[in-house]
Design an enzyme around this catalytic site. Structure first.
Site, PDB file in Angstrom:
ATOM      1  N   ASP A  21       9.537  52.171  -0.240  1.00 35.23           N
ATOM      2  CA  ASP A  21       9.931  51.530   1.010  1.00 35.23           C
ATOM      3  C   ASP A  21      11.376  51.025   0.929  1.00 35.23           C
ATOM      4  O   ASP A  21      11.684  50.171   0.102  1.00 35.23           O
ATOM      5  CB  ASP A  21       8.989  50.348   1.294  1.00 35.23           C
ATOM      6  CG  ASP A  21       9.092  49.844   2.720  1.00 35.23           C
ATOM      7  OD1 ASP A  21      10.187  49.942   3.296  1.00 35.23           O
ATOM      8  OD2 ASP A  21       8.085  49.335   3.236  1.00 35.23           O
ATOM      9  N   SER A  78       4.856  45.404   8.340  1.00 34.88           N
ATOM     10  CA  SER A  78       6.286  45.115   8.443  1.00 34.88           C
ATOM     11  C   SER A  78       6.477  43.671   8.924  1.00 34.88           C
ATOM     12  O   SER A  78       6.052  42.749   8.230  1.00 34.88           O
ATOM     13  CB  SER A  78       6.967  46.126   9.365  1.00 34.88           C
ATOM     14  OG  SER A  78       8.360  46.076   9.229  1.00 34.88           O
ATOM     15  N   HIS A 132       8.229  53.237   4.211  1.00 35.33           N
ATOM     16  CA  HIS A 132       7.942  52.199   5.201  1.00 35.33           C
ATOM     17  C   HIS A 132       7.059  52.802   6.291  1.00 35.33           C
ATOM     18  O   HIS A 132       7.526  53.343   7.287  1.00 35.33           O
ATOM     19  CB  HIS A 132       9.248  51.668   5.800  1.00 35.33           C
ATOM     20  CG  HIS A 132       9.075  50.377   6.544  1.00 35.33           C
ATOM     21  ND1 HIS A 132       8.844  49.179   5.900  1.00 35.33           N
ATOM     22  CD2 HIS A 132       9.114  50.093   7.859  1.00 35.33           C
ATOM     23  CE1 HIS A 132       8.751  48.214   6.797  1.00 35.33           C
ATOM     24  NE2 HIS A 132       8.904  48.747   7.989  1.00 35.33           N
TER      25      HIS A 132
END
Length: 378
Positions: A318, A233, A350
């Protein structure tokens, strides 16, 4: 916060961040988890006396998801230590006893073979002390130097705790040291530290990464020529930023669903994230007002500078970091003639929820590092 009067009142104060707060059923007790030095600490306060209640000795780890019984005499909490995943513990405040109710560690794993993270601080480029957690392979020594990967947490504003992390333990078991960098902008160290990178992401926090590499090179058991960077991320963004904006500093990068283009990512925030959108605009920049700065800090727009091997891992579904981010950075790096590998999980978003996918991701990391970091020339 009192909904009727619309006023705030202070209920807990600590020199470290209060990561978790819970009130007992009658309000007699306040239970909180603070974060001293990257480790969680459980505290129970009697609101009538203001005194902190004694607790029986607990495993050294990070308490999570903690709550009181209705009798207010017992506490249940999950605790994750360096060597064990989240296990459920039952604390009797009257008897001052504690019982472990679960054992989540795979029985094929000997907990004694896992390593304990060392919390430390190193000085960055401007003298700021940056907290970190270091996981060192058992075999690392002056005579057997090992490669190291910087582990960059998500966020922005996350924190790497000294707790059980399967991927980290696996990498360490394969001979790779891991330094979990809590760069400026991380949570857990106060509001001032948390805001030190506002509107300067990919610049000052990236310099903390370079300083981490410099610190590692002073350790006599580290292979100074084999240091890479990885993260998921926002940590994936910092990985890409390191390869694009500091192309000579790190040998390899592993980007796990990281942001490549801030303009697209910030503009694609869904309407039901409005509060988060405003917060991100304040911290990272407005894609209209701060467009030039965001373009300057978007690795995709500078991908021609990436010269070091890259592994990208992405979930196809995601919603936060769209798959196109990874698609385009992979294509751009391939144009440079640089080794790049791409792993996509069609059934993930995600973060990876399925065990088999996590195993495949970990195995892909080790295979990539064995070839491009451990096997690379000095």
């Amino acid at each position: 916060y009192d909904l009727k009067s619309k006023k705030h009142s202070l209920v807990a104060k600590d020199e470290w961040d209060v990561a978790f707060f819970h009130e007992s059923y009658s309000g007699r007790y306040h239970l909180m988890v603070t974060t001293p030095d990257s480790r969680g600490k459980l505290r129970v306060v009697d609101t009538q006396t203001g005194e902190e209640m004694p607790l029986p000795p607990l495993p050294e780890g990070s308490p999570l998801f903690t709550g009181f019984s209705r009798s207010e005499t017992k506490v249940a909490t999950y605790i994750s230590t360096d060597r064990t995943p989240q296990d459920l513990y039952y604390i009797d405040l009257e008897k001052q006893s504690v019982a472990r109710l679960s054992n989540a560690l795979n029985p094929q794993i000997d907990a004694n073979e896992l390593v304990i993270g060392e919390t430390l601080k190193y000085k960055s480029w401007d003298g700021l002390e940056v907290p970190a957690v270091l996981w060192k392979p058992r075999e690392a020594s002056l005579d057997r130097k090992v490669p190291v990967m910087l582990w960059m947490h998500g966020g922005p504003g996350g924190q790497t705790y000294a707790m059980y992390r399967a991927t980290i333990q696996y990498l360490v078991n394969q001979g790779y040291a891991i330094l979990g960098v809590n760069n400026r902008g991380s949570s857990g160290y106060g509001k001032t530290f948390n805001h030190l990178d506002d509107l300067k992401h990919g610049v000052v926090d990236l310099d903390d990464c370079v300083a981490a590499k410099d610190y590692l090179q002073t350790l006599d058991w580290v292979d100074a020529d084999r240091i890479g960077i990885m993260g998921g991320s926002y940590g994936g963004y910092l990985t890409l930023a390191a390869l694009a904006f500091r192309p000579d500093e790190f040998k390899v990068g592993i980007d796990i669903f990281g942001v490549a283009n801030w303009i697209r990512t910030l503009e694609s925030i869904p309407p039901w994230w409005e509060a988060a959108r405003q917060s991100l605009y304040t911290e990272l920049g407005d894609p209209v007002k701060d467009r030039k700065s965001l373009e300057e800090r978007s690795p995709l727009l500078h991908a021609d500078k990436i010269t070091k091997p890259l592994l990208v891992i992405q979930g196809a579904n995601d919603p936060r970091v769209l798959k196109v981010e990874s698609d385009e950075i992979v294509a751009a790096v391939e144009k440079n003639g640089v080794p790049v590998e791409y792993v996509v999980f069609e059934d993930e978003g995600h973060g990876f929820a399925k065990r088999e996918n996590n195993i495949k991701a970990d195995e892909a990391m080790v295979k990539f590092l064995d070839q491009h970091l451990r096997g690379a020339g000095g």
